[in-house]
Each structure stands twice: as structure tokens, then as C-alpha cells.
Scaffold this motif. Structure first.
Motif, PDB file in Angstrom:
ATOM      1  N   ASP A 141       0.798  -1.218   0.000  1.00  0.00           N
ATOM      2  CA  ASP A 141       0.000   0.000   0.000  1.00  0.00           C
ATOM      3  C   ASP A 141       0.832   1.270   0.000  1.00  0.00           C
ATOM      4  N   LEU A 142       2.106   1.180   0.375  1.00  0.00           N
ATOM      5  CA  LEU A 142       2.891   2.389   0.549  1.00  0.00           C
ATOM      6  C   LEU A 142       4.357   2.100   0.256  1.00  0.00           C
ATOM      7  N   ASP A 190       1.663   5.190  -3.670  1.00  0.00           N
ATOM      8  CA  ASP A 190       0.586   4.499  -2.970  1.00  0.00           C
ATOM      9  C   ASP A 190      -0.603   4.373  -3.919  1.00  0.00           C
ATOM     10  N   MET A 245       4.890  11.797   4.514  1.00  0.00           N
ATOM     11  CA  MET A 245       4.846  10.727   5.511  1.00  0.00           C
ATOM     12  C   MET A 245       5.158  11.255   6.912  1.00  0.00           C
ATOM     13  N   GLY A 297       1.630  11.213   8.537  1.00  0.00           N
ATOM     14  CA  GLY A 297       1.655   9.860   9.071  1.00  0.00           C
ATOM     15  C   GLY A 297       2.032   8.835   8.023  1.00  0.00           C
ATOM     16  N   GLU A 298       2.393   7.659   8.498  1.00  0.00           N
ATOM     17  CA  GLU A 298       2.878   6.603   7.604  1.00  0.00           C
ATOM     18  C   GLU A 298       1.823   5.562   7.263  1.00  0.00           C
ATOM     19  N   SER A 299       0.575   5.817   7.587  1.00  0.00           N
ATOM     20  CA  SER A 299      -0.470   4.849   7.255  1.00  0.00           C
ATOM     21  C   SER A 299      -0.864   4.990   5.794  1.00  0.00           C
ATOM     22  N   ALA A 300      -1.465   3.937   5.269  1.00  0.00           N
ATOM     23  CA  ALA A 300      -1.855   3.933   3.858  1.00  0.00           C
ATOM     24  C   ALA A 300      -2.975   4.935   3.612  1.00  0.00           C
ATOM     25  N   TRP A 301      -2.963   5.518   2.417  1.00  0.00           N
ATOM     26  CA  TRP A 301      -3.993   6.504   2.062  1.00  0.00           C
ATOM     27  C   TRP A 301      -5.353   5.850   2.051  1.00  0.00           C
ATOM     28  N   GLY A 308      -5.499   7.066   5.266  1.00  0.00           N
ATOM     29  CA  GLY A 308      -5.492   6.867   6.709  1.00  0.00           C
ATOM     30  C   GLY A 308      -5.439   8.152   7.508  1.00  0.00           C
ATOM     31  N   SER A 321      -3.965   9.508  10.140  1.00  0.00           N
ATOM     32  CA  SER A 321      -2.920   9.399  11.165  1.00  0.00           C
ATOM     33  C   SER A 321      -2.123  10.680  11.318  1.00  0.00           C
ATOM     34  N   PRO A 358      -5.851  13.141   5.234  1.00  0.00           N
ATOM     35  CA  PRO A 358      -5.716  13.052   6.693  1.00  0.00           C
ATOM     36  C   PRO A 358      -5.760  14.423   7.368  1.00  0.00           C
TER      37      PRO A 358
END
Length: 472
Positions: A69-70, A93, A209, A213-217, A219, A221, A285
Motif C-alpha cells: 500500500d505504501l 501508494d 509521511m 503519518g505513515e499509514s496507507a492513504w 489513513g 494518522s 488526513p
């Protein structure tokens, strides 16, 4: 990082650089030598766009087959000053890879269409140079791993857009339309520039990132508070409104149709007009933490959709009608983003870009299609779908009809409150700069005298002698 990740990272890195290489190569040849042959220009640019499309497709296949995902790709630092380093990095992503494939495919399609459409046109080479530069800017924009690099692609897209609007610069109307679009871009790009500075201030980094945040789009975070997220969100909304021609900055889009049909389809039907929407989707996000910015998006999007729906029904040419149809759908996408329907907005974007690109490319054939349709239904009138015509009272119908014909006077408002003040400020700054340079150099420019320049004046006896002999 695994070997496969390194390989796909390298492939994704080359995607925006193939058209950049074509632009630099053709540009240097044009500068130091005569203009290349049409076949050479088209093959060079189409080959570069084909390689970009192949790289985008391979990246998408890798992300799909490996269920990844990323992926963050650090290329190299561009330059450094003090404690700041401009890093060239790419973020791959679901969002960016979708836009990579869409941008590469549509740009290649437009390039192939333009080979025949612009054949023997004086600006053939110039068009393909700008096409390659646009592809570079658009791919940098959608792949950028930081807001700094996104700003570079953003400005390249805006520059090529204004230049292609004024492509037929022999006439004054395209030049004025390009200047109008460029003015709106510059005004609204202040929002993106402020967002770049504020993101550095609030998050300490320009990398997506690190800031989101480092969560998948898509996300949610983001680590910023509600206050900083609201300020940043409003700045990004302003930038997106200008690039995507949302109210009150929508007057330039119908005028942008002064450019060639292929550029109209590419910029204002498929890709450039959706760049603002991509920026909002990338910052999803951040919008999750900012109810105010989300509410503004919904309001602006719905007002733009309503305005464009009223105006497009009274347009007398197909390209203007399609321009306002584009505004209607992009306004609905803004509302979808504001409501948090990010995946729906992305699907809507892809479908709408493909549809409008096809419609604008076939716009010159629209009259023939209408005549064939009327002939097929044997003179019968098609069903009326104007609901407002039956719902509104007569007085309001006439008022809305007049406002729609005048396009709600947005052209006049833009001329008076944006274009003229900016030109006046530019003239004043130029005058002040000349005076300051004159003071520093010990020379003061004299007030301009009426009539010809002193160095170009001729003695009276010479003038009378030339007039008597018929010499000018």
C-alpha cells in the motif's frame, strides 16, 4: 528494503524523467540548430510518453500483485542551505499510482491525436515541447513525496497551461485569456506557498509521511492539532480552488478554450483541472482534522456545481458548454472530498477525466452529431430535462436566465478586482525600481515628453525635404 522494492522504486523514479529528457533534448536542438522535422519531434515526445506509461503500469502491477500500500523512494538531495535540504523523494501508494497511470495514458493519447491535428501548424514543435514539460510537471505533482516537490510540479503545470492557452498568440484574445488564467493561478498559489511554509513550521518537515503519518492513504494518522490542521487545510483549499476553477475563480476556464483542442482536452477536461482535487485527496488526513476546511469544501463545491449548471444551459458553443459541465462535476467532487468520501471522489475523478477528454477531442464534430440526431428522431423535440424551468416562477426564471447569459459577471469582477490591481501594482513596482536604480547610479530619469523619442527626431528641414520628395 527488498530487491523488488528497489527495482519498482527505480522504475517509478524514471516515470517523470522520460518526458523531461525529451523536453531538454528537443529544446537544446531547437536552440542551437534549426527546428527538427515534425516526425522527429512527435516520435521523440511520444516515445518518452510511452516509456512513462510503461513505467506507471509496471509500478501499478507491482503494487497490486505484492499487496503493497505504501512505498517511499528517496532519490537524492537537490540542494542544501543551512539546516534545510531539498530532498527529491517520491511517494507511491494507491492514490499516486492511479494518477500516474491516468496521467501517462491520457498524455500519450493526446500526443498521438495532436500529430495529425497540428500537422503543418507553425507551432507544432512548440506544442510538443510544452506537452513534454506538462507531462513532467503533472507526474512530479502526483508522485511527489513532499509538498516542496509537489510545488515544483504544480508551477510547471500552471506555466504550461497559460502558455498553451495563448498558443495562437497572433490574436489578442488567446493572449488575454492566458494572462487571465495566469493571474488567477498566481493569486491562488499564495495558498499553496503559505501551506509549504506552515507545514515546515508546524510539522518540522515537508515530507508527506512525516507530516501526515505513515499509514496507507487515506489513513487519518496526522499528528497535527486542530488549529494548525485548519489553517493548513484552508490554505490548500484556496490553492485547489484556483487550479480547479471553483467559485469565485471560475471565470478563466471557459476562456482557456482559446487554446488548441488537444490542449483543452488534456488540461481542462482531463488532468490540469483535477490537480486541485488531487491535492485535496493527498491531504485527506489533514482534512479529517479540520471540520472548518471540510465545510468550506462542501459549500464551495455545491455553489460551483449550481452556478455551472445554470450557465452551461445557455452557452452557444460546445467548448464553453463542456467547460461549465466540467465545473459542475469538479464541484461535486469537491463536495465529496469535504464529506470524507475520498475513494468515491477518486473514482469520480478518473471516470470524469476520461469522459471529458473524449468529449473535448470530439467537440469539432458535435454539430454534425446534433444534426444526425435530429434527423434520426425525425424532427421530434428531445425531452426537456430543465427541472428549474418548471419549478421557478416567471420572474425568477427570467432573472436566472439573464445572469446565466452574463455568466454571473465573473469576467467583469475578475477584470476589476484581480487583473487591473495586479497590473497597476506591477507598473508601480517597476516605476519605483527604476527610480531607486537611478538614485543609486546617480542618474534620474526625466519625465517622458510627448512626441517621438529625442534620438529618433529629425531636423525640421530634413522632415520637410523628405515630405516634399515623398520619402518617409
Amino acid at each position: 528494503m527488498q530487491l523488488s522494492d528497489v527495482m519498482v522504486g527505480w522504475i517509478a523514479t524514471t516515470v517523470p524523467f522520460w518526458p523531461l529528457l525529451a523536453f531538454l533534448g528537443l529544446g537544446l536542438v531547437t536552440l542551437v540548430h534549426r527546428t527538427p522535422h515534425e516526425r522527429t519531434v512527435s516520435r521523440c515526445v511520444q516515445g518518452a510518453l510511452g516509456l512513462s506509461l510503461a513505467g506507471s503500469v509496471l509500478t501499478a502491477l507491482f503494487m497490486a500483485t505484492h499487496h503493497q500500500d505504501l512505498l517511499m523512494v528517496d532519490v537524492a538531495p537537490w540542494f542544501s542551505t543551512g539546516t534545510y535540504t531539498f530532498e527529491v523523494s517520491f511517494l507511491v501508494d494507491k492514490l499516486s499510482v492511479t494518477m500516474m497511470v491516468l496521467s501517462s495514458a491520457i498524455t500519450l493519447l493526446i500526443g498521438r491525436f495532436s500529430v495529425n491535428y497540428l500537422h503543418r501548424e507553425l507551432g507544432f514543435t512548440r506544442f510538443f515541447l510544452l506537452l513534454a514539460l506538462f507531462a513532467t510537471g503533472m507526474l512530479l505533482l502526483v508522485e511527489a513525496g513532499s509538498i516542496d516537490l509537489l510545488f515544483v510540479g504544480w508551477e510547471l503545470v500552471g506555466l504550461t497551461s497559460a502558455l498553451l492557452i495563448g498558443f495562437f498568440h497572433e490574436r489578442s484574445t488567446p493572449v488575454r485569456a492566458g494572462l487571465k488564467a495566469f493571474t488567477i493561478y498566481r493569486l491562488c498559489d499564495i495558498g499553496l506557498l503559505l501551506a509549504v511554509v506552515l507545514l515546515h513550521h508546524y510539522a518540522g518537515s515537508a515530507e508527506w509521511m512525516d507530516a501526515l503519518g505513515e499509514s496507507a492513504w487515506p489513513g487519518p494518522s496526522v499528528v497535527l492539532g486542530v488549529g494548525p490542521a485548519t489553517v493548513l487545510g484552508l490554505c490548500l483549499v484556496l490553492a485547489a480552488m484556483g487550479k480547479s476553477a471553483q467559485l469565485p475563480f471560475s471565470s478563466w476556464l471557459p476562456r482557456a478554450m482559446e487554446g488548441p483542442t488537444p490542449s483543452s482536452a488534456l488540461f481542462y477536461g482531463a488532468l490540469s483541472v483535477h490537480a486541485g482535487l488531487y491535492l485535496l485527496l493527498r491531504a485527506a488526513p489533514l482534512l479529517e482534522r479540520s471540520p472548518v476546511a471540510s465545510a468550506v469544501l462542501v459549500g464551495v463545491g455545491l455553489l460551483t456545481a449550481l452556478h455551472a449548471t445554470l450557465v452551461w444551459r445557455v452557452q452557444t458553443d460546445v467548448k464553453s458548454a463542456l467547460a461549465y459541465a466540467v465545473l459542475t462535476q469538479v464541484g461535486l467532487m469537491f463536495a465529496e472530498v469535504g464529506l470524507g468520501w475520498y475513494r468515491l471522489a477518486l473514482v469520480h475523478l478518473v471516470a470524469h477525466a476520461c469522459l471529458r477528454c473524449l468529449q473535448l477531442l470530439r467537440a469539432p464534430s458535435a454539430l454534425r452529431e446534433v444534426q444526425a440526431r435530429h434527423s434520426a428522431i425525425q424532427g421530434q423535440k428531445p425531452p426537456r430535462v430543465a427541472v428549474a424551468h418548471h419549478v421557478l416562477p416567471e420572474s425568477l426564471r427570467q432573472r436566472f436566465y439573464r445572469l446565466a447569459l452574463e455568466r454571473f459577471a465573473l469576467d467583469v469582477l475578475h477584470e476589476q478586482w484581480a487583473l487591473r490591481p495586479l497590473l497597476w501594482i506591477g507598473t508601480w513596482i517597476d516605476k519605483a525600481e527604476r527610480m531607486w536604480v537611478g538614485l543609486l547610479s546617480g542618474w534620474m530619469p526625466r519625465a517622458a515628453e510627448p512626441g517621438p523619442v529625442a534620438s529618433e527626431r529629425r531636423p525640421a528641414n530634413e522632415t520637410s525635404r523628405n515630405e516634399s520628395t515623398g520619402v518617409v
